[in-house]
Enzyme design. Structure first.
Site, mmCIF file in Angstrom:
data_model
loop_
_atom_site.group_PDB
_atom_site.id
_atom_site.type_symbol
_atom_site.label_atom_id
_atom_site.label_comp_id
_atom_site.label_asym_id
_atom_site.label_seq_id
_atom_site.Cartn_x
_atom_site.Cartn_y
_atom_site.Cartn_z
ATOM 1 N N ASP A 1 46.074 56.730 -40.445
ATOM 2 C CA ASP A 1 46.093 55.858 -39.279
ATOM 3 C C ASP A 1 44.942 56.220 -38.333
ATOM 4 O O ASP A 1 44.247 57.217 -38.533
ATOM 5 C CB ASP A 1 47.444 55.937 -38.545
ATOM 6 C CG ASP A 1 48.047 57.341 -38.570
ATOM 7 O OD1 ASP A 1 47.273 58.322 -38.555
ATOM 8 O OD2 ASP A 1 49.279 57.460 -38.602
ATOM 9 N N ASP B 1 61.050 59.351 -33.614
ATOM 10 C CA ASP B 1 61.759 58.069 -33.747
ATOM 11 C C ASP B 1 61.822 57.603 -35.208
ATOM 12 O O ASP B 1 62.194 56.462 -35.473
ATOM 13 C CB ASP B 1 61.090 56.998 -32.861
ATOM 14 C CG ASP B 1 59.648 56.689 -33.267
ATOM 15 O OD1 ASP B 1 59.165 57.252 -34.276
ATOM 16 O OD2 ASP B 1 59.009 55.873 -32.575
ATOM 17 N N HIS C 1 59.241 57.347 -37.379
ATOM 18 C CA HIS C 1 58.083 56.645 -37.942
ATOM 19 C C HIS C 1 57.378 57.485 -39.008
ATOM 20 O O HIS C 1 57.440 58.713 -38.998
ATOM 21 C CB HIS C 1 57.101 56.192 -36.852
ATOM 22 C CG HIS C 1 56.367 57.268 -36.125
ATOM 23 N ND1 HIS C 1 56.211 57.283 -34.757
ATOM 24 C CD2 HIS C 1 55.700 58.372 -36.562
ATOM 25 C CE1 HIS C 1 55.497 58.335 -34.402
ATOM 26 N NE2 HIS C 1 55.178 59.017 -35.478
ATOM 27 N N GLU D 1 56.288 52.057 -36.551
ATOM 28 C CA GLU D 1 57.357 52.337 -35.605
ATOM 29 C C GLU D 1 58.656 51.654 -36.072
ATOM 30 O O GLU D 1 58.623 50.811 -36.973
ATOM 31 C CB GLU D 1 56.950 51.850 -34.211
ATOM 32 C CG GLU D 1 55.729 52.574 -33.630
ATOM 33 C CD GLU D 1 56.031 54.009 -33.150
ATOM 34 O OE1 GLU D 1 56.919 54.680 -33.716
ATOM 35 O OE2 GLU D 1 55.361 54.451 -32.204
#
Ligand code: F6R
Length: 260
Positions: free
Chosen positions: A67, A136, A138, A143
């Protein structure tokens, strides 16, 4: 998926570095997908030590990013291109020309995303993709509620992820809101996925990803769909796993020659 519980982050880094070294001996020009953030640093340090000692030659390895932030100026020290150059490419003695990444400063971001997916395919696909996990759930920067079939695209970071990453910047305001990330569908095309998670802060996300249902709300649960996924966790990150004893027993009984 195989779950391996190790005493600490250093042990996790060494174990995965050994698997990478074995891959590179088997395939010297392997395409290695690398995550950034804090978690994988012990992997890169352990592999760099093996390169420095002459135990493995990584000079022909090819590296690709998972990313990239959108909008950071070229050469910004926290752009993931800079981080991968600093933490992986230079210490391992990899040719900078063998380094693929999405262009986070492109004028046409959707075209840059499509071009990156095509470049990964043209390079023959990722042999081993290293992953971290967000608090979270990811992977990459997919996400919660990212499509499990998603391709490389622009995503908006959650406030939680921006707060988690603020430690790399002078303030929360400096953390970009947008990223280009390999999609979950893109990540699942790698031949081997290896996720490392360390620390109690990751325990809940790990338990949901490993023992919960496959669900877009926990993007890392998509690893359950992959035929060769390995999750390496330290004791703290394993602390919410109900099947921890079973995972320990299974790994203890595994023949050493099998590797990860
Ligand atoms: C980074 C990435 C992220 C991180 C995750 C965990 O390239 O793709 O998914 O792996 O946010 O970050 P750390 O390791 O810093 O806790």
């Amino acid at each position: 998926m195989e779950v391996v519980i190790v005493p600490d982050a250093t042990a996790g880094g060494s174990l995965i570095a050994d698997a990478l070294a074995a891959l590179v001996r088997r395939k010297p020009d392997a395409l290695l997908g690398v995550a950034t953030g804090s978690t994988p640093l012990p992997i890169y340090e352990a592999l760099a030590a093996q390169v420095a000692s002459g135990a493995v030659d990584a000079s022909r390895v090819r590296v690709c990013q998972l990313d990239e932030y959108v909008g950071l100026p070229a050469g910004h020290p926290e752009s993931y291109r800079s981080v991968v150059l600093r933490e992986v490419v230079e210490p391992l003695g990899i040719d900078k020309g063998s380094f693929l990444g999405p262009d986070g400063s492109a004028d046409d971001i959707p075209a840059a995303c499509t071009a990156y997916d095509e470049a990964l395919r043209a390079a023959g696909g990722v042999d081993l993709q290293i992953l971290g996990i967000g608090t979270d759930g990811h992977i990459g920067f997919n996400e919660p509620c990212s499509s499990l079939a998603s391709r490389t695209r622009i995503k908006t970071l959650t406030r939680q992820t921006r707060e988690d990453n603020a430690r790399f910047f002078d303030s929360l305001d400096e953390v970009p809101h947008h990223v280009i990330t390999q999609g979950i569908g893109t990540i699942l095309e790698a031949r081997h996925l290896v996720l490392l998670a360390t620390g109690a802060g990751k325990a809940h996300a790990v338990a949901q990803a490993v023992e919960g249902p496959v669900a877009a709300v926990v993007p890392a649960s998509a690893l359950q769909l992959h035929p060769h996924a390995t999750v390496v966790v330290d004791e703290a990150a394993a602390s919410e796993l109900k099947l921890a004893d079973y995972f320990r027993a299974t790994y203890a009984a595994k023949p050493e020659w099998q590797g990860l």
